[in-house]
Enzyme design. Structure first.
Site: not given
Length: 631
Positions: A604, A608
């Site tokens: 992450h 995104d």
């Protein structure tokens, strides 16, 4: 088994020795040799001076200035005057060192400038000179000791020879060495020092140490010795096969000679890098001398580490009474109705562990409590529970089991995947794709062009094209810079299950290769991986991973990211489902289609939701319009 070769200098010449000297408090400059510049700083500094400066003619040489080697003097009216010498920090990065050789023996007189010992640091081997007169009273760290921490006492000196016999008995004995090192490291240090090599009594020889065959290697296993003691060694001959944290590699010799003694026998596990594994000589006449002079003892850990025995021995000492019980052990005691007073605790501070209870169940110890409880049960339910527990306990005693030791590769995989799951914030995105166009293409290639490709080969091509179209997804996280780095090439790692563990060979520049070329390369890499023949360049690196379990009854799963990569795609099996499909006439009708689930695990910090969604969208487009893969 022919393995991948990685050349490594088996026989290496020792570097020139250096001297470590303390200078006076005044600042001076000194020039030696033609064109050799030596800068010396006074005060609390140390000069590293080469033993032979004539070798450096025409070379500008700058020396390092390091902390002094501390010597602490002790004064007492009752005890003799003595000084304790500590292991010095001889380079800015040095945290520990090895005692290569003691030049002085206990009881020898020391004059100013005499070399006490040779210390192997992380940079070079240095000589340590004495700055005061006296006598070497006691050596606290014997010759050959490894990983002695900086600041650790290594010797004691006195000014008067008569004071040697009055040195306190609590000083030395080697007990100070490695006080703060974990037990398993202590075992390794003892193993190394147990190799009895007295270099003074041996003819010209070379001690071969365990090499670092990969950047992350700290220990290795001796899989097979290709040469036996007494065999002649030619340049390029393979001495042994070493199992590293990456693969099994061949250890080649770069000089000729004879293998005099094997110190780490075949099958030795977790041999530390730098630990002696063999001794070679140049002359065959010296073989018997080396064999008789070198003793191995327990130089290397075998299948069962030494610290396990130590643990059991210490457990036997501390198990006179159980002071604490772990929750898991308490549950087992209640389930099997054991008598805790007859159990032995091996944990710290008398703690009874789960392993202690399981060992007692296997051996039949502690079952007396069952009969006492059965005599006076508190209720019929309790009686039933105890009776069933007793039956389970008896059945457990009859269960046979086999220990399955982990290979070096599996240990590294377990460690890295745990670190990945703990340190990388995993983002999971899932999508279904229609598999029918892909299956149709695969059938046409086989029937019309006699080209056999697998579903996985076409998936690799589809993923590579999607990464090319969404370059933000082809990236990794740089922890030092704290930012995502885009990769220039699309290199796909393919998860291949082998007997030794999961390997990830790489299809490089997959976006530039045809489906048939990818298919041929994948087959070749998979065969090499299962045979243990992969070269480091074939499995190190990669920008994206694919794990396909479609050949098993697995509909969908989430894979763990393989660092330093930032993403991995989990591919499930294809399932036939009924769903509305718009026909050529524009009318929606129910139809049977083959769907396959894809789950993306992404870092992450790099991905995104937008980047992950764009990648899966491009991937779905490649599956729905299969002609994209042929461009």
């Amino acid at each position: 088994m022919a393995l991948s070769r990685l050349r490594y200098p088996v026989i290496s010449r020792a570097p020139s020795l250096f001297r470590a000297r303390l200078l006076s408090s005044s600042t001076r400059s000194l020039t030696r040799g033609s064109g050799v510049q030596n800068s010396i700083v006074g005060g609390d500094t140390t000069l590293l001076r080469p033993a032979s400066l004539s070798m450096l003619t025409g070379v500008q040489y700058k020396f390092s200035y390091l902390k002094t080697w501390r010597g602490v003097k002790h004064y007492s009216t009752a005890d003799p005057l003595y000084a304790v010498l500590d292991m010095p920090a001889l380079s800015p990065t040095m945290s520990q060192g090895n005692i290569a050789k003691w030049r002085k023996k206990e009881g020898d007189k020391i004059a100013v400038g005499d070399v006490l010992c040779e210390i192997e640091t992380d940079k070079a081997t240095l000589e340590f000179e004495s700055l005061e007169e006296g006598f070497l009273a006691k050596i606290l760290v014997p010759e050959g000791s490894k990983d002695v921490p900086v600041g650790q006492p290594i010797a004691v000196t006195v000014e008067d020879q008569d004071e040697i016999q009055n040195i306190p008995a609590n000083i030395g004995g080697g007990s100070e060495v490695k006080e703060d090192i974990p037990q398993n490291q202590k075992d390794g240090a003892q193993d190394t020092s147990s190799v009895g090599i007295n270099t003074a009594d041996l003819p010209p020889h070379i001690v071969v140490e365990m090499p670092a065959l990969s950047p992350t290697m700290s220990q290795g296993n001796i899989a097979v010795w290709r040469k036996k003691e007494g065999d002649k060694i030619e340049v390029g001959d393979v001495l042994c096969e070493i199992e590293t944290d990456k693969a099994t590699l061949e250890f080649e010799c770069l000089e000729e000679g004879y293998l005099a003694k094997i110190l780490a026998p075949e099958g030795s596990k977790d041999v530390a890098v730098g630990q002696p594994i063999a001794v070679t000589v140049e002359d065959a006449a010296d073989l018997e001398t080396v064999k008789s002079s070198v003793s191995v003892g327990s130089s290397v850990k075998e299948e069962k580490p030494i610290h396990q025995d130590t643990k059991h021995e210490s457990g036997a000492v501390k198990t006179t009474s159980v002071l604490r019980i772990s929750p898991a052990a308490k549950m087992l005691i209640l389930e099997h109705g054991l008598d805790k007073s007859s159990l032995r605790a091996s944990g710290a501070h008398g703690t009874l562990l789960k392993g202690d209870v399981l060992a007692a169940i296997k051996s039949g110890i502690g079952s007396s409590k069952v009969s006492s409880k059965e005599k006076a049960p508190s209720s019929p339910q309790a009686h039933t529970k105890i009776a069933s527990a007793s039956a389970d306990s008896r059945s457990l005693k009859q269960i046979d089991f086999e220990e399955f030791p982990n290979s070096q590769i599996r240990k590294v995989i377990a460690t890295r995947l745990l670190e990945s799951k703990q340190n990388i914030p995993h983002l999971y995105l899932s999508a279904d794709v229609i598999l029918d166009p892909l299956l149709s293409l695969r059938k046409d290639l086989k029937e019309q062009h006699n080209v056999k490709v697998s579903v996985n080969d076409i998936v690799i091509r589809a993923v590579a094209i999607a990464l090319r179209n969404v370059p933000e997804a082809n990236a990794y996280w740089d922890a030092e810079k704290g930012e995502a780095i885009l990769c220039d090439s699309v290199d796909i790692s393919i998860a291949v299950a082998t007997d030794k563990g999961l390997m990830t060979p790489i299809v490089k520049n997959a976006d530039q290769k045809t489906i048939s070329a990818i298919s041929s390369e994948v087959k070749e890499l998979a065969e090499k991986a299962r045979a243990g023949k992969l070269k480091p360049i074939e499995f190190q690196g990669g920008t994206f991973s694919i794990s396909n379990l479609g050949m098993f009854p697995v509909d969908h799963f989430c894979a763990i990211i393989n660092p330093p990569q930032a993403s991995i795609l989990a591919v499930g099996r294809g399932n036939k489902v009924v769903q509305p499909v718009i026909g050529s006439d524009g009318i929606e009708r129910p139809a049977v289609v083959t769907k396959m689930n894809l789950t993306l695990s992404a870092d992450h910090r790099v991905f995104d939701g937008k980047v992950g969604g764009s990648f899966l969208s491009a991937l779905q487009s490649n599956f729905s319009d299969i002609r994209r893969l042929l461009l």
